[in-house]
Design a protein around this motif. Structure first.
Motif, PDB file in Angstrom:
ATOM      1  N   HIS A  37       0.849  -1.206   0.000  1.00  0.00           N
ATOM      2  CA  HIS A  37       0.000   0.000   0.000  1.00  0.00           C
ATOM      3  C   HIS A  37       0.878   1.248   0.000  1.00  0.00           C
ATOM      4  O   HIS A  37       1.306   1.720   1.057  1.00  0.00           O
ATOM      5  N   TYR A  56     -11.536   6.899  -4.908  1.00  0.00           N
ATOM      6  CA  TYR A  56     -11.255   7.296  -3.526  1.00  0.00           C
ATOM      7  C   TYR A  56     -12.547   7.842  -2.879  1.00  0.00           C
ATOM      8  O   TYR A  56     -13.638   7.677  -3.394  1.00  0.00           O
ATOM      9  N   GLU A  58      -6.899   1.714  -3.598  1.00  0.00           N
ATOM     10  CA  GLU A  58      -7.713   1.741  -2.426  1.00  0.00           C
ATOM     11  C   GLU A  58      -9.064   2.379  -2.731  1.00  0.00           C
ATOM     12  O   GLU A  58      -9.153   3.523  -3.179  1.00  0.00           O
ATOM     13  N   HIS A  88      -9.736   1.563   1.938  1.00  0.00           N
ATOM     14  CA  HIS A  88      -9.469   2.604   2.938  1.00  0.00           C
ATOM     15  C   HIS A  88     -10.763   2.795   3.733  1.00  0.00           C
ATOM     16  O   HIS A  88     -11.723   3.365   3.233  1.00  0.00           O
ATOM     17  N   HIS A 123      -5.122   0.395   6.944  1.00  0.00           N
ATOM     18  CA  HIS A 123      -5.026   1.405   8.001  1.00  0.00           C
ATOM     19  C   HIS A 123      -5.502   0.912   9.376  1.00  0.00           C
ATOM     20  O   HIS A 123      -6.178   1.635  10.109  1.00  0.00           O
ATOM     21  N   ASP A 135       2.267   3.363   3.276  1.00  0.00           N
ATOM     22  CA  ASP A 135       1.286   4.348   2.794  1.00  0.00           C
ATOM     23  C   ASP A 135       1.924   5.735   2.655  1.00  0.00           C
ATOM     24  O   ASP A 135       1.401   6.734   3.155  1.00  0.00           O
TER      25      ASP A 135
HETATM   26 ZN   LIG Z   1      -5.857   5.294   2.592  1.00  0.00          ZN
END
Ligand SMILES: [Zn+2]
Length: 363
Positions: A32, A129, A170, A202, A231, A298
């Motif tokens: 990621h 996103y 993501e 995400h 995350h 990330d």
């Molecule tokens: Zn993210």
């Protein structure tokens, strides 16, 4: 569909921005990252002001408040990204999953140039996103329209170029999900059913958000075993919550490695540091869930780049693996995290058309 004999003889392939490669060719994988993206909040875009200059004097403050400095969230310099990718290769990295999706200014041609210049295998993400980053036209689309776009990105190419994505996401989600984000997840599930690609998500910033997402996926017929919830570092602070999530069958991802600060720039969260992440991952191995863990950094700000005084894309390989060994991880656990699980997630089913396209460009 393939018959059983073909399935046995065809190990599948991983789709990179330079075409398909054999899964065994990947080496150590970061699951990621962002090499080229613009995460500047939409409200702050286009303001007439100078971008922050990162110097020895400003470096700490830019890293401490990454969102408060104009331009820090914009990675648009292909030359700079190429140098950073080369540092990852030098640290032993073989492949990187670039999860910059619609709304974050994905640059397929730029990624292909980086891959060509460095030899790094770059797998690009398809889809969208979170809602605040997207335009009204995208936000008005149906599940069918969104799924068509994602499938086209995976099977024909993203944007104008015939550069294909190799994973979905993501996928950006808020808490609670907006109606668009629910359709975006459903479209991801449909695209997974059509292509076999893994999905990386995400989640919104709430411990319940990953469960809401898995509920949507299950109802849409997704293979939850090929879903990564990103995350964990800021979403599920208690490892018991992470274990409960992994028991639903998904992969849980610690992808803030290298962030070791008490200041979370998106709200009040007691962020872990690297040894706390390692301790949580050890608990997941102890619970028999070690094959459902992914790791990454990330990186989405200039201040985290090695050339800007940050830890860079090689941090896990240079610095964290030795910490893992100090804390009792053996080679088999390290291989699971960096090689076996990424390879399983990124391998697409055997497909004669896919495995002949761009053959030979992946040296
Ligand atoms: Zn993210």
């Amino acid at each position: 569909m393939l018959d059983a004999t073909q399935e046995q003889s065809d190990p599948g392939h991983v789709m990179t921005v330079l075409g398909p490669v054999a899964p065994m060719a990947l080496g150590a994988v970061l699951m990621h990252e962002h090499l080229l993206c613009d995460l500047t909040p939409p409200a702050n875009r286009g303001r007439a002001a100078e971008d922050v200059e990162i110097t020895l004097e400003t470096a700490f403050d830019v890293a401490y408040r990454p969102g408060a400095h104009r331009g820090n969230h914009r990675l648009s310099d292909v030359g700079l990204a190429t140098r950073e990718a080369a540092l990852l290769c030098r640290a032993g990295g073989g492949a990187l999953v670039e999860v910059t999706t619609g709304g974050l200014s994905p640059d397929p041609a730029g990624l292909a140039a980086i891959a060509r210049a460095t030899g790094l295998h770059v797998v690009m993400g398809a889809g969208f996103y979170t809602e605040p980053y997207l335009d009204p036209d995208t936000l008005s689309q149906s599940v069918e329209q969104l799924a068509d776009t994602i499938i086209a990105q995976l099977t024909r190419g993203a944007g104008d170029a015939a550069i294909r994505c190799g994973i979905i996401g993501e996928i950006g989600c808020s808490w609670p999900l907006t109606p668009f984000e629910r359709r975006s997840l459903q479209a991801g599930a449909w695209a997974q059913r059509a292509t076999g690609a893994a999905i990386t998500v995400h989640p919104g910033r709430d411990v319940l958000a990953p469960h809401e997402i898995l509920d949507v996926f299950e109802a849409a017929g997704a293979d939850v075993g090929r879903v990564v919830i990103d995350h964990m570092d800021r979403t599920c602070l208690d490892v018991a919550e992470v274990i409960a999530l992994a028991r639903r069958g998904c992969v849980v991802e610690y992808d803030f490695f290298g962030i070791e600060t008490s200041n979370y720039w998106f709200g009040v969260v007691d962020l872990p540091n690297d040894w706390m992440r390692i301790r949580a991952i050890a608990r997941l191995f102890d619970a028999g869930l070690g094959e459902q863990v992914a790791v990454s950094h990330d990186i989405c700000t200039r201040s985290r780049l090695q050339g800007m005084g940050g830890h860079g894309y090689g941090h896990l390989l240079r610095n964290v693996i030795p910490l893992m060994r100090d804390r009792g991880f053996g080679q088999s656990e390290i291989d699971t995290l960096f090689r076996d699980t990424p390879r399983r997630l990124l391998t697409l089913p055997g497909d004669a058309e896919a495995s002949t396209t761009h053959e030979g460009e992946d040296a």
